[in-house]
Design a protein around this motif. Structure first.
Motif, PDB file in Angstrom:
ATOM      1  N   LEU A 311     -90.458  -0.503 -26.882  1.00 39.15           N
ATOM      2  CA  LEU A 311     -89.068  -0.066 -27.024  1.00 39.15           C
ATOM      3  C   LEU A 311     -88.931   1.435 -26.792  1.00 39.15           C
ATOM      4  O   LEU A 311     -87.993   1.893 -26.126  1.00 39.15           O
ATOM      5  CB  LEU A 311     -88.543  -0.434 -28.412  1.00 39.15           C
ATOM      6  CG  LEU A 311     -88.275  -1.921 -28.662  1.00 39.15           C
ATOM      7  CD1 LEU A 311     -87.949  -2.169 -30.132  1.00 39.15           C
ATOM      8  CD2 LEU A 311     -87.147  -2.421 -27.770  1.00 39.15           C
ATOM      9  N   LEU A 312     -89.856   2.220 -27.335  1.00 40.13           N
ATOM     10  CA  LEU A 312     -89.781   3.667 -27.145  1.00 40.13           C
ATOM     11  C   LEU A 312     -89.964   4.031 -25.677  1.00 40.13           C
ATOM     12  O   LEU A 312     -89.276   4.933 -25.162  1.00 40.13           O
ATOM     13  CB  LEU A 312     -90.837   4.367 -28.008  1.00 40.13           C
ATOM     14  CG  LEU A 312     -90.798   5.901 -27.988  1.00 40.13           C
ATOM     15  CD1 LEU A 312     -89.443   6.418 -28.446  1.00 40.13           C
ATOM     16  CD2 LEU A 312     -91.919   6.477 -28.850  1.00 40.13           C
ATOM     17  N   THR A 313     -90.871   3.341 -24.996  1.00 38.47           N
ATOM     18  CA  THR A 313     -91.059   3.605 -23.567  1.00 38.47           C
ATOM     19  C   THR A 313     -89.777   3.322 -22.797  1.00 38.47           C
ATOM     20  O   THR A 313     -89.364   4.119 -21.943  1.00 38.47           O
ATOM     21  CB  THR A 313     -92.203   2.745 -23.006  1.00 38.47           C
ATOM     22  OG1 THR A 313     -93.429   3.111 -23.656  1.00 38.47           O
ATOM     23  CG2 THR A 313     -92.358   2.941 -21.503  1.00 38.47           C
ATOM     24  N   PHE A 314     -89.131   2.208 -23.091  1.00 40.49           N
ATOM     25  CA  PHE A 314     -87.902   1.872 -22.374  1.00 40.49           C
ATOM     26  C   PHE A 314     -86.808   2.907 -22.620  1.00 40.49           C
ATOM     27  O   PHE A 314     -86.188   3.422 -21.684  1.00 40.49           O
ATOM     28  CB  PHE A 314     -87.408   0.483 -22.787  1.00 40.49           C
ATOM     29  CG  PHE A 314     -86.129   0.072 -22.116  1.00 40.49           C
ATOM     30  CD1 PHE A 314     -86.137  -0.397 -20.812  1.00 40.49           C
ATOM     31  CD2 PHE A 314     -84.912   0.190 -22.772  1.00 40.49           C
ATOM     32  CE1 PHE A 314     -84.957  -0.758 -20.184  1.00 40.49           C
ATOM     33  CE2 PHE A 314     -83.729  -0.166 -22.158  1.00 40.49           C
ATOM     34  CZ  PHE A 314     -83.754  -0.643 -20.847  1.00 40.49           C
ATOM     35  N   PHE A 315     -86.568   3.248 -23.869  1.00 37.08           N
ATOM     36  CA  PHE A 315     -85.448   4.139 -24.179  1.00 37.08           C
ATOM     37  C   PHE A 315     -85.769   5.604 -23.886  1.00 37.08           C
ATOM     38  O   PHE A 315     -84.850   6.390 -23.611  1.00 37.08           O
ATOM     39  CB  PHE A 315     -85.025   3.955 -25.638  1.00 37.08           C
ATOM     40  CG  PHE A 315     -84.275   2.681 -25.882  1.00 37.08           C
ATOM     41  CD1 PHE A 315     -82.980   2.519 -25.399  1.00 37.08           C
ATOM     42  CD2 PHE A 315     -84.865   1.630 -26.568  1.00 37.08           C
ATOM     43  CE1 PHE A 315     -82.275   1.331 -25.604  1.00 37.08           C
ATOM     44  CE2 PHE A 315     -84.176   0.444 -26.784  1.00 37.08           C
ATOM     45  CZ  PHE A 315     -82.880   0.293 -26.294  1.00 37.08           C
ATOM     46  N   ALA A 316     -87.043   5.992 -23.917  1.00 38.92           N
ATOM     47  CA  ALA A 316     -87.383   7.390 -23.645  1.00 38.92           C
ATOM     48  C   ALA A 316     -87.003   7.788 -22.232  1.00 38.92           C
ATOM     49  O   ALA A 316     -86.642   8.951 -21.976  1.00 38.92           O
ATOM     50  CB  ALA A 316     -88.880   7.622 -23.885  1.00 38.92           C
ATOM     51  N   TYR A 317     -87.045   6.839 -21.291  1.00 34.96           N
ATOM     52  CA  TYR A 317     -86.733   7.183 -19.904  1.00 34.96           C
ATOM     53  C   TYR A 317     -85.237   7.398 -19.676  1.00 34.96           C
ATOM     54  O   TYR A 317     -84.852   7.840 -18.595  1.00 34.96           O
ATOM     55  CB  TYR A 317     -87.296   6.123 -18.953  1.00 34.96           C
ATOM     56  CG  TYR A 317     -88.729   6.394 -18.599  1.00 34.96           C
ATOM     57  CD1 TYR A 317     -89.048   7.277 -17.570  1.00 34.96           C
ATOM     58  CD2 TYR A 317     -89.772   5.808 -19.309  1.00 34.96           C
ATOM     59  CE1 TYR A 317     -90.364   7.549 -17.249  1.00 34.96           C
ATOM     60  CE2 TYR A 317     -91.091   6.083 -19.000  1.00 34.96           C
ATOM     61  CZ  TYR A 317     -91.385   6.951 -17.971  1.00 34.96           C
ATOM     62  OH  TYR A 317     -92.684   7.235 -17.664  1.00 34.96           O
ATOM     63  N   HIS A 334     -93.781   0.191 -16.688  1.00 35.62           N
ATOM     64  CA  HIS A 334     -95.022  -0.540 -16.452  1.00 35.62           C
ATOM     65  C   HIS A 334     -96.167  -0.097 -17.359  1.00 35.62           C
ATOM     66  O   HIS A 334     -97.068  -0.881 -17.650  1.00 35.62           O
ATOM     67  CB  HIS A 334     -95.447  -0.415 -14.987  1.00 35.62           C
ATOM     68  CG  HIS A 334     -96.362  -1.510 -14.545  1.00 35.62           C
ATOM     69  ND1 HIS A 334     -95.934  -2.796 -14.293  1.00 35.62           N
ATOM     70  CD2 HIS A 334     -97.698  -1.524 -14.329  1.00 35.62           C
ATOM     71  CE1 HIS A 334     -96.961  -3.545 -13.935  1.00 35.62           C
ATOM     72  NE2 HIS A 334     -98.048  -2.800 -13.951  1.00 35.62           N
ATOM     73  N   SER A 335     -96.164   1.143 -17.816  1.00 34.45           N
ATOM     74  CA  SER A 335     -97.240   1.600 -18.701  1.00 34.45           C
ATOM     75  C   SER A 335     -97.256   0.814 -20.013  1.00 34.45           C
ATOM     76  O   SER A 335     -98.301   0.715 -20.667  1.00 34.45           O
ATOM     77  CB  SER A 335     -97.076   3.092 -18.990  1.00 34.45           C
ATOM     78  OG  SER A 335     -95.796   3.356 -19.548  1.00 34.45           O
ATOM     79  N   ALA A 336     -96.106   0.241 -20.402  1.00 28.19           N
ATOM     80  CA  ALA A 336     -96.024  -0.561 -21.626  1.00 28.19           C
ATOM     81  C   ALA A 336     -95.916  -2.054 -21.331  1.00 28.19           C
ATOM     82  O   ALA A 336     -95.736  -2.849 -22.262  1.00 28.19           O
ATOM     83  CB  ALA A 336     -94.814  -0.115 -22.462  1.00 28.19           C
ATOM     84  N   TRP A 337     -96.038  -2.441 -20.069  1.00 30.84           N
ATOM     85  CA  TRP A 337     -95.787  -3.831 -19.707  1.00 30.84           C
ATOM     86  C   TRP A 337     -96.766  -4.788 -20.369  1.00 30.84           C
ATOM     87  O   TRP A 337     -96.423  -5.946 -20.667  1.00 30.84           O
ATOM     88  CB  TRP A 337     -95.843  -3.995 -18.185  1.00 30.84           C
ATOM     89  CG  TRP A 337     -95.239  -5.274 -17.724  1.00 30.84           C
ATOM     90  CD1 TRP A 337     -93.958  -5.501 -17.340  1.00 30.84           C
ATOM     91  CD2 TRP A 337     -95.904  -6.548 -17.648  1.00 30.84           C
ATOM     92  NE1 TRP A 337     -93.766  -6.815 -17.022  1.00 30.84           N
ATOM     93  CE2 TRP A 337     -94.950  -7.486 -17.208  1.00 30.84           C
ATOM     94  CE3 TRP A 337     -97.196  -6.982 -17.914  1.00 30.84           C
ATOM     95  CZ2 TRP A 337     -95.261  -8.817 -17.025  1.00 30.84           C
ATOM     96  CZ3 TRP A 337     -97.511  -8.319 -17.736  1.00 30.84           C
ATOM     97  CH2 TRP A 337     -96.552  -9.223 -17.286  1.00 30.84           C
ATOM     98  N   GLY A 338     -97.986  -4.338 -20.650  1.00 30.66           N
ATOM     99  CA  GLY A 338     -98.985  -5.207 -21.270  1.00 30.66           C
ATOM    100  C   GLY A 338     -98.580  -5.741 -22.629  1.00 30.66           C
ATOM    101  O   GLY A 338     -99.142  -6.739 -23.117  1.00 30.66           O
TER     102      GLY A 338
END
Length: 469
Positions: A311-317, A334-338
């Protein structure tokens, strides 16, 4: 299969400047150097001016050229370049990521089917598979973030140090942001463990310093010195040249990391919502819903932290002012896709355990995932291959010859991305960005002995014919 796709579908070609820049630097490292070198008078023809000091850094006095990105992914790519198989790098990283997804699911989810569901949901997602045939750094971000998580599932001093070392390398893959936002929930959690926080922060911080200092700050200090200092070789300046004003330079570097952040405006919000649509369309059927359901109300701290990282990766961008440009699927996530197939496996197990209809719904999900494994991946590979074929067709005639000089006239969709050269202009081809009249003068001056072999709407090709014995 992925290696075959890299050659047959992706044509072993760095499509975008993001891919070409890291490949360029990997070739430099494979030659035992730190930077390439172009004739200064040809810089504007060998590198489109808009790409200079954006994708490739240049010293216009000395002709030194190197990637604008941090060196981590280029270092991973270097042994593959040295062996002559650069197309095998990302397939290797994706396979390792698949094994790591299965390992984490097996350790975090108390079900014998967890690893199987996680593997299937990953392989049925074109975003995961398709990035394995490219030259993007995102597959490396995905793998190292998964390794970081796995090392922190059970925390000894050694594993904390190794997690930090992996994280420090991940910061330097191409820029620090993808790993930094992914790791932040884990670092905060480690720092709030009563009775453990001091040990946690010491060992993980030591690991970050071990790899992050030389690869992030060291690299940045080196290239800033290189851009200002005339050099005669590809070695780094001595430590003595970096000492004066070192603290001021470090502060300047840290400030520079934040200049790309801004409050989101309307276009950024539209772009990120478009990214969410891409995330859905390039994933296996229902994966996002399964991941949400799997992470919802989870009692496992590690699963909750995985969800927080995603969630943080998505919203940080939303705070980043750039759009992703080229990319397959939603590259910024993609860095958090796993996280998705791991939490999706939890959701699939919940689905199967539902009373009455659970088995039927589970079989339906299995069928959809198997169809996606073949159909969705096949569709995306066909689309990628078609796009790259059309892109490469926007090139002057490729006449077989011992050596050829190609003048590209800037025409075509992303035509400047086709201006790709070896770091020292080695090999059998040099590509110049120039209009025909100016280009002919450059060819006559710098490449005597070549003759015109043909032309099309995108430019002119000159060749040097091999002498008869």
């Amino acid at each position: 299969l992925l290696c075959t796709g890299s050659i047959v579908v992706y044509r072993n070609h760095p499509l975008s400047m993001d891919e070409y820049a890291v490949m360029f630097q990997a070739k430099v490292f494979a030659a035992g150097a730190m930077h390439g070198r172009f004739p200064p008078e040809l810089l504007d023809s060998l590198i489109p001016p808009g790409f200079q000091n954006y994708f490739l850094m240049v010293n216009r006095d000395t002709g030194a050229v190197f990637s604008a990105y941090w060196p981590g992914f280029s270092l991973l790519l270097t042994p593959f370049v040295w062996l002559g198989i650069p197309w095998a790098c990302n397939p290797t990283l994706v396979v390792a990521s698949l094994l790591m997804i299965a390992r984490i699911a097996r350790e975090l989810v108390p079900s014998p089917t967890a690893a199987g569901w996680a593997i299937l949901l990953a392989l049925a997602s074109p975003a995961f598979v398709a990035n394995g045939i490219t030259y993007y750094s995102m597959a490396a971000h995905l793998l190292l973030n998964l390794c970081f998580v796995w090392l922190l599932i059970s925390r000894s001093s050694v594993r904390l140090f190794l997690a930090g070392a992996v994280g420090g390398f991940a910061l330097a893959l191409h820029n620090p942001f993808p790993h930094a936002v992914f790791a932040l929930p884990w670092i905060f959690w480690l720092a709030t463990r009563r009775g453990e926080w001091c040990r946690n922060i010491f060992w993980i911080g030591l690991g970050y310093l071990a790899t992050g200092l030389p690869l992030v700050f060291g690299w940045t200090l080196w290239y800033r010195e290189l851009l200002q200092t005339p050099v005669v070789s590809g070695v780094a300046p001595s430590v003595a040249t970096l000492t004066p004003g070192l603290l001021e330079r470090v502060v300047e570097i840290i400030q520079g990391y934040f200049h790309v952040l801004q409050w989101p405006h309307e276009l950024t919000i539209y772009a990120r919502l478009g990214g969410l649509a891409k995330l859905w369309l390039w994933a296996s059927p229902m994966l996002l819903l399964l991941a949400w359901w799997g992470g919802r109300e989870s009692k496992s701290a590690s699963l909750r932290l995985l969800g927080a990282s995603a969630l943080l990766t998505f919203f940080a961008y939303f705070l980043i002012r750039f759009n992703q440009g080229h990319g397959w699927g939603y590259r910024y996530f993609h860095s958090a896709w796993g996280v998705l197939p791991i939490l999706g496996a939890v959701g699939a197990i919940k689905l199967a355990s539902m009373p009455d209809e659970g088995v039927r719904w589970s079989r339906g999900l299995l069928a959809l995932s198997l169809i996606s494994l073949i159909g969705a991946n096949g569709l995306r590979f066909q689309q990628m291959g078609s796009f790259i074929e059309d892109h490469l067709a926007q090139f002057p005639l490729r006449v077989p010859a011992e050596f050829r000089v190609v003048l590209h006239n800037h025409r075509g969709y992303y035509g400047d991305d086709l201006i790709q050269n070896d770091p020292w202009l080695r090999g059998s081809e040099v590509v110049l960005l120039a209009e025909e009249k100016k280009g002919r003068a450059l060819v006559n001056r710098h490449f005597p002995g070549v003759i015109e072999a043909g032309s099309n709407r995108y430019g002119v090709t000159f060749v040097r014919v091999a002498k008869l014995p």
